[in-house]
Design an enzyme around this catalytic site. Structure first.
Site, short mmCIF file in Angstrom:
data_model
loop_
_atom_site.label_atom_id
_atom_site.label_comp_id
_atom_site.label_asym_id
_atom_site.label_seq_id
_atom_site.Cartn_x
_atom_site.Cartn_y
_atom_site.Cartn_z
N CYS A 123 0.87 -1.17 0.00
CA CYS A 123 0.00 0.00 0.00
C CYS A 123 0.91 1.22 0.00
O CYS A 123 2.10 1.11 0.27
CB CYS A 123 -0.92 0.02 1.22
SG CYS A 123 -2.28 1.20 1.06
N CYS A 125 -0.05 4.18 1.73
CA CYS A 125 -0.43 5.16 2.76
C CYS A 125 0.67 5.43 3.78
O CYS A 125 0.75 6.53 4.33
CB CYS A 125 -1.73 4.77 3.44
SG CYS A 125 -1.64 3.20 4.33
N LYS A 198 -12.29 -5.16 2.44
CA LYS A 198 -11.72 -4.29 3.48
C LYS A 198 -12.64 -3.09 3.64
O LYS A 198 -12.91 -2.36 2.68
CB LYS A 198 -10.32 -3.84 3.07
CG LYS A 198 -9.70 -2.84 4.02
CD LYS A 198 -8.26 -2.56 3.66
CE LYS A 198 -7.66 -1.49 4.55
NZ LYS A 198 -6.28 -1.20 4.18
N ARG A 220 -10.86 7.39 3.69
CA ARG A 220 -10.61 6.31 2.72
C ARG A 220 -11.93 5.74 2.16
O ARG A 220 -11.96 4.65 1.63
CB ARG A 220 -9.82 5.18 3.38
CG ARG A 220 -8.54 5.62 4.10
CD ARG A 220 -7.44 4.59 3.94
NE ARG A 220 -6.38 4.66 4.93
CZ ARG A 220 -5.44 5.60 4.98
NH1 ARG A 220 -5.46 6.62 4.14
NH2 ARG A 220 -4.49 5.55 5.92
N GLU A 236 -16.47 -8.11 -4.40
CA GLU A 236 -15.05 -7.79 -4.25
C GLU A 236 -14.19 -9.05 -4.22
O GLU A 236 -13.15 -9.13 -4.86
CB GLU A 236 -14.80 -6.99 -2.96
CG GLU A 236 -15.17 -5.52 -3.03
CD GLU A 236 -14.17 -4.68 -3.82
OE1 GLU A 236 -13.19 -5.24 -4.34
OE2 GLU A 236 -14.38 -3.46 -3.91
N LYS A 251 -11.63 -7.79 6.51
CA LYS A 251 -11.00 -6.89 7.48
C LYS A 251 -11.90 -5.71 7.76
O LYS A 251 -12.39 -5.12 6.79
CB LYS A 251 -9.67 -6.41 6.88
CG LYS A 251 -8.95 -5.40 7.71
CD LYS A 251 -7.71 -4.94 7.02
CE LYS A 251 -7.19 -3.78 7.84
NZ LYS A 251 -6.23 -2.99 7.12
N SER A 277 -6.17 -3.39 14.66
CA SER A 277 -5.60 -2.67 15.80
C SER A 277 -6.62 -2.24 16.83
O SER A 277 -6.41 -2.42 18.03
CB SER A 277 -4.82 -1.46 15.28
OG SER A 277 -5.65 -0.61 14.51
#
Ligand code: PBG
Length: 328
Positions: A123, A125, A198, A220, A236, A251, A277
């Site tokens: 990614c 980011c 996601k 996002r 997806e 996720k 997280s």
């Protein structure tokens, strides 16, 4: 007066002894189910705890090697790496620099702990100055030009020795594009674990502290999924499988257990779930406050994710849970 209970089925019979419970248990966790996420930063002998994620560290490559040696010795087969570069810029060039931080970490790990499966998160980011997952033009995060950079990032990871490539951006067409570039460069045997479903989630907050990747403006939602959607997750996942994904991921995990189950039942392919997280930090915080029994809730959470259909769980609890399993 005594009641007559007609039921000949008494489900409690098999709960009466712990040996019975062990014998009929349907879902059993193993350290082999876990993928341990790690954050790598430039420098030497650097190891700093992430304030919103007790027990999770930003660490330099030398420290990472020590951590991974221990992780592998606990029976955990795989780690996933996130890099925090020295410099960030508009186009995230640290992401596809062949001497970038993740590329260095992969080379060191494949040398020092060769049996450990090293997965790399692909990614932009963590590498862009604006914190977005791709190139920003005006107020749009553009798709195709970003995908091109992601293919470069994936290729440098494979060249460094990564075992599995894990694109986490959610742009359209990136799995096919990365598969093509890997194949053209003789990496046809490197699997892709796609962050397929996601969601645009509030549960990523602590990760963005750890990876220093909070967007400077906007959010996002133009590429990650709306938490309200389930059919779209199927589309997806289907798309990523057609494009060549080997493992698909859902996720976050806990608010999306229904999605994990639907994906597993619909496609019957290796399915991963990311216990993210925020899910980790909530349990740690409540545990530290004495509000819940942290160990018990951790094991219950991971069991629930596996029971929902996940074959693999990306979790910051990997080492803590492996310790508990080793005691049993
Ligand atoms: C993007 C990425 C994110 C996470 C994994 N890969 C953050 C995001 O989409 O903002 C989040 C993981 C977590 O919260 O534990 N590179």
């Amino acid at each position: 007066m005594s009641v007559t209970i007609e039921a000949s089925q008494r489900l409690r019979r098999l709960r009466m002894k712990s040996a019975f419970r062990d014998m009929v248990r349907e879902t059993e966790l193993s350290p082999k189910d876990f993928i341990y996420p790690l954050f790598v930063v430039p420098g030497k002998k650097f190891k700093k705890e992430v304030s919103s994620m007790p027990g999770v560290f930003q660490q330099s490559v030398d420290e990472l090697v020590k951590d991974c040696t221990e992780t592998y010795s606990m029976g955990i087969p795989a780690v996933i790496l996130f890099g925090i570069p020295e410099h960030k810029d508009e186009v995230g060039s640290g992401a596809y620099d062949e001497n970038g931080i993740v590329q260095q970490a992969v080379r060191a790990l494949k040398k020092e702990v060769p049996e450990l499966i090293v997965i790399t998160d692909v990614c932009l980011c963590e590498y862009t100055s604006h914190g977005h997952c791709g190139i920003v033009q005006g107020d749009e995060i553009v798709n195709d030009a970003s995908v091109e950079l992601l293919t470069k990032e994936a290729l440098t990871h494979a060249q460094a020795g990564a075992d599995i490539i894990a694109p986490s951006d959610m742009f359209d067409g990136r799995i096919g594009a990365i598969r093509n570039v890997l194949d053209q460069n003789n990496f046809h045997n490197i699997p892709i674990m796609s962050y397929a479903a996601k969601y645009a989630s509030g549960f990523y907050g602590p990760f963005r502290d750890a990876a220093e990747s909070t967007p400077k403006f906007g959010d996002r939602r133009s590429h990650q999924m709306d938490p309200a959607n389930s059919d779209e997750a199927i589309r997806e996942v289907e798309e990523d499988l057609i494009e060549g994904a080997d493992i698909v991921m859902v996720k976050p995990a806990l608010p999306y257990l229904d999605i994990i189950r639907r994906v597993k039942d619909t496609f019957a392919v290796p399915t991963a779930a990311y216990n993210v997280s925020g899910e980790y930090s909530m349990i740690k915080a409540a545990g530290r406050n004495g509000w819940i029994d942290e160990e018990r809730v951790m094991m219950e959470t991971l069991t629930g994710i596996k029971r929902a259909g996940a074959d693999l769980i990306l979790t910051y609890f990997a080492k803590d849970a492996a310790k508990v399993l080793a005691r049993k």
